[in-house]
Design a protein around this motif. Structure first.
Motif, PDB file in Angstrom:
ATOM      1  N   MET A 292       0.816  -1.195   0.000  1.00 20.39           N
ATOM      2  CA  MET A 292       0.000   0.000   0.000  1.00 20.39           C
ATOM      3  C   MET A 292       0.865   1.267   0.000  1.00 20.39           C
ATOM      4  O   MET A 292       0.575   2.203  -0.707  1.00 20.39           O
ATOM      5  N   GLU A 293       1.900   1.263   0.829  1.00 19.60           N
ATOM      6  CA  GLU A 293       2.812   2.391   0.911  1.00 19.60           C
ATOM      7  C   GLU A 293       3.546   2.566  -0.419  1.00 19.60           C
ATOM      8  O   GLU A 293       3.765   3.691  -0.886  1.00 19.60           O
ATOM      9  N   THR A 294       3.914   1.494  -1.044  1.00 21.63           N
ATOM     10  CA  THR A 294       4.616   1.540  -2.332  1.00 21.63           C
ATOM     11  C   THR A 294       3.720   2.148  -3.398  1.00 21.63           C
ATOM     12  O   THR A 294       4.167   2.963  -4.220  1.00 21.63           O
ATOM     13  N   LEU A 295       2.479   1.803  -3.384  1.00 21.62           N
ATOM     14  CA  LEU A 295       1.526   2.339  -4.362  1.00 21.62           C
ATOM     15  C   LEU A 295       1.377   3.849  -4.198  1.00 21.62           C
ATOM     16  O   LEU A 295       1.368   4.591  -5.185  1.00 21.62           O
ATOM     17  N   ARG A 296       1.300   4.306  -2.972  1.00 20.24           N
ATOM     18  CA  ARG A 296       1.183   5.739  -2.722  1.00 20.24           C
ATOM     19  C   ARG A 296       2.452   6.473  -3.178  1.00 20.24           C
ATOM     20  O   ARG A 296       2.390   7.528  -3.790  1.00 20.24           O
ATOM     21  N   PHE A 297       3.608   5.879  -2.883  1.00 20.52           N
ATOM     22  CA  PHE A 297       4.866   6.468  -3.317  1.00 20.52           C
ATOM     23  C   PHE A 297       4.940   6.543  -4.842  1.00 20.52           C
ATOM     24  O   PHE A 297       5.344   7.568  -5.405  1.00 20.52           O
ATOM     25  N   LEU A 298       4.548   5.496  -5.528  1.00 19.49           N
ATOM     26  CA  LEU A 298       4.546   5.491  -6.997  1.00 19.49           C
ATOM     27  C   LEU A 298       3.579   6.521  -7.558  1.00 19.49           C
ATOM     28  O   LEU A 298       3.871   7.176  -8.575  1.00 19.49           O
ATOM     29  N   ASN A 299       2.457   6.706  -6.905  1.00 20.81           N
ATOM     30  CA  ASN A 299       1.477   7.698  -7.342  1.00 20.81           C
ATOM     31  C   ASN A 299       2.053   9.113  -7.224  1.00 20.81           C
ATOM     32  O   ASN A 299       1.899   9.932  -8.129  1.00 20.81           O
ATOM     33  N   VAL A 300       2.747   9.395  -6.118  1.00 22.99           N
ATOM     34  CA  VAL A 300       3.374  10.707  -5.925  1.00 22.99           C
ATOM     35  C   VAL A 300       4.448  10.916  -6.991  1.00 22.99           C
ATOM     36  O   VAL A 300       4.546  11.991  -7.598  1.00 22.99           O
ATOM     37  N   GLU A 301       5.266   9.922  -7.227  1.00 21.91           N
ATOM     38  CA  GLU A 301       6.309  10.013  -8.256  1.00 21.91           C
ATOM     39  C   GLU A 301       5.704  10.259  -9.635  1.00 21.91           C
ATOM     40  O   GLU A 301       6.198  11.064 -10.416  1.00 21.91           O
ATOM     41  N   HIS A 302       4.635   9.568  -9.928  1.00 18.80           N
ATOM     42  CA  HIS A 302       3.950   9.735 -11.221  1.00 18.80           C
ATOM     43  C   HIS A 302       3.437  11.168 -11.383  1.00 18.80           C
ATOM     44  O   HIS A 302       3.597  11.785 -12.448  1.00 18.80           O
ATOM     45  N   GLN A 303       2.856  11.728 -10.333  1.00 18.38           N
ATOM     46  CA  GLN A 303       2.353  13.098 -10.382  1.00 18.38           C
ATOM     47  C   GLN A 303       3.491  14.094 -10.567  1.00 18.38           C
ATOM     48  O   GLN A 303       3.357  15.062 -11.321  1.00 18.38           O
ATOM     49  N   GLN A 304       4.612  13.855  -9.896  1.00 18.43           N
ATOM     50  CA  GLN A 304       5.763  14.739 -10.046  1.00 18.43           C
ATOM     51  C   GLN A 304       6.313  14.692 -11.467  1.00 18.43           C
ATOM     52  O   GLN A 304       6.647  15.731 -12.048  1.00 18.43           O
ATOM     53  N   ILE A 305       6.408  13.529 -12.034  1.00 15.34           N
ATOM     54  CA  ILE A 305       6.908  13.386 -13.410  1.00 15.34           C
ATOM     55  C   ILE A 305       5.949  14.043 -14.385  1.00 15.34           C
ATOM     56  O   ILE A 305       6.371  14.739 -15.316  1.00 15.34           O
ATOM     57  N   LYS A 306       4.674  13.854 -14.166  1.00 12.47           N
ATOM     58  CA  LYS A 306       3.671  14.471 -15.028  1.00 12.47           C
ATOM     59  C   LYS A 306       3.759  15.995 -14.960  1.00 12.47           C
ATOM     60  O   LYS A 306       3.732  16.681 -15.987  1.00 12.47           O
ATOM     61  N   LEU A 307       3.904  16.548 -13.756  1.00 16.71           N
ATOM     62  CA  LEU A 307       4.033  17.991 -13.580  1.00 16.71           C
ATOM     63  C   LEU A 307       5.298  18.507 -14.260  1.00 16.71           C
ATOM     64  O   LEU A 307       5.270  19.525 -14.962  1.00 16.71           O
ATOM     65  N   LYS A 308       6.393  17.789 -14.085  1.00 17.93           N
ATOM     66  CA  LYS A 308       7.657  18.173 -14.717  1.00 17.93           C
ATOM     67  C   LYS A 308       7.517  18.189 -16.232  1.00 17.93           C
ATOM     68  O   LYS A 308       7.958  19.133 -16.902  1.00 17.93           O
ATOM     69  N   ASN A 309       6.885  17.194 -16.782  1.00 19.52           N
ATOM     70  CA  ASN A 309       6.679  17.136 -18.238  1.00 19.52           C
ATOM     71  C   ASN A 309       5.779  18.260 -18.729  1.00 19.52           C
ATOM     72  O   ASN A 309       6.021  18.841 -19.791  1.00 19.52           O
ATOM     73  N   ASP A 310       4.743  18.580 -17.962  1.00 23.49           N
ATOM     74  CA  ASP A 310       3.856  19.690 -18.331  1.00 23.49           C
ATOM     75  C   ASP A 310       4.614  21.011 -18.353  1.00 23.49           C
ATOM     76  O   ASP A 310       4.462  21.816 -19.275  1.00 23.49           O
ATOM     77  N   ILE A 311       5.433  21.234 -17.329  1.00 26.51           N
ATOM     78  CA  ILE A 311       6.217  22.470 -17.259  1.00 26.51           C
ATOM     79  C   ILE A 311       7.191  22.550 -18.417  1.00 26.51           C
ATOM     80  O   ILE A 311       7.302  23.583 -19.077  1.00 26.51           O
ATOM     81  N   GLN A 312       7.898  21.475 -18.699  1.00 27.66           N
ATOM     82  CA  GLN A 312       8.847  21.466 -19.812  1.00 27.66           C
ATOM     83  C   GLN A 312       8.144  21.713 -21.139  1.00 27.66           C
ATOM     84  O   GLN A 312       8.657  22.422 -22.007  1.00 27.66           O
ATOM     85  N   SER A 313       6.972  21.160 -21.293  1.00 22.38           N
ATOM     86  CA  SER A 313       6.208  21.356 -22.525  1.00 22.38           C
ATOM     87  C   SER A 313       5.812  22.819 -22.697  1.00 22.38           C
ATOM     88  O   SER A 313       5.938  23.386 -23.788  1.00 22.38           O
ATOM     89  N   ARG A 314       5.356  23.454 -21.609  1.00 14.54           N
ATOM     90  CA  ARG A 314       4.977  24.861 -21.689  1.00 14.54           C
ATOM     91  C   ARG A 314       6.184  25.750 -21.970  1.00 14.54           C
ATOM     92  O   ARG A 314       6.102  26.676 -22.779  1.00 14.54           O
ATOM     93  N   VAL A 315       7.299  25.465 -21.315  1.00 12.84           N
ATOM     94  CA  VAL A 315       8.512  26.250 -21.536  1.00 12.84           C
ATOM     95  C   VAL A 315       8.974  26.107 -22.974  1.00 12.84           C
ATOM     96  O   VAL A 315       9.315  27.091 -23.635  1.00 12.84           O
ATOM     97  N   ARG A 316       8.970  24.892 -23.490  1.00 11.49           N
ATOM     98  CA  ARG A 316       9.375  24.645 -24.875  1.00 11.49           C
ATOM     99  C   ARG A 316       8.459  25.385 -25.842  1.00 11.49           C
ATOM    100  O   ARG A 316       8.906  26.007 -26.801  1.00 11.49           O
ATOM    101  N   SER A 317       7.174  25.363 -25.565  1.00 15.15           N
ATOM    102  CA  SER A 317       6.210  26.056 -26.419  1.00 15.15           C
ATOM    103  C   SER A 317       6.448  27.566 -26.397  1.00 15.15           C
ATOM    104  O   SER A 317       6.423  28.222 -27.441  1.00 15.15           O
ATOM    105  N   ASP A 318       6.683  28.125 -25.198  1.00 15.97           N
ATOM    106  CA  ASP A 318       6.963  29.559 -25.082  1.00 15.97           C
ATOM    107  C   ASP A 318       8.237  29.928 -25.825  1.00 15.97           C
ATOM    108  O   ASP A 318       8.296  30.958 -26.500  1.00 15.97           O
ATOM    109  N   MET A 319       9.256  29.103 -25.690  1.00 15.43           N
ATOM    110  CA  MET A 319      10.518  29.385 -26.377  1.00 15.43           C
ATOM    111  C   MET A 319      10.342  29.328 -27.888  1.00 15.43           C
ATOM    112  O   MET A 319      10.866  30.169 -28.622  1.00 15.43           O
TER     113      MET A 319
END
Length: 118
Positions: A1-28
């Motif tokens: 259960m703890e592992t699943l929660r940790f993986l979910n947090v990691e997934h959200q962080q990666i998704k956020l990072k990718n969204d930010i990089q995509s917006r920055v790339r688009s702005d550039m």
């Protein structure tokens, strides 16, 4: 259960990072596109013999050097001229900036202090 929660947090962080990089790339990409188009417009205008914006800025700089301004007024003028240089001449802000600088140049020295403070 703890592992699943940790993986979910990691997934959200990666998704956020990718969204930010995509917006920055688009702005550039948009900024590069605008710069390229601005340079093309500038080259076409010079080829057609239209007003050279660099020449206009140089003339303003020369006129300002003949003025007897306070340090604050000179500093303000230089700051606003630099802002105008970085503005696309096709944008309405460019005209507003140019009018403001022309007003500063046209005012007698003692009145320039008042306009700077506005």
């Amino acid at each position: 259960m703890e592992t699943l929660r940790f993986l979910n947090v990691e997934h959200q962080q990666i998704k956020l990072k990718n969204d930010i990089q995509s917006r920055v790339r688009s702005d550039m990409d948009q900024q590069q596109r605008e710069y390229f188009l601005h340079q093309q417009i500038k080259a076409i205008q010079e080829e057609l013999g239209d007003i050279s914006y660099e020449k206009e800025i140089d003339e303003m700089r020369a006129k300002s050097s003949r003025k007897k301004w306070s340090k604050e007024a000179k500093k303000q003028f230089d700051r606003e001229l630099l802002k105008m240089q970085r503005t696309n001449p096709q944008m309405p802000e460019y005209t507003v900036q140019r009018n403001y600088l022309e007003l500063m140049i046209d005012l007698p020295g003692e009145n320039t202090q008042k306009i700077v403070l506005i």
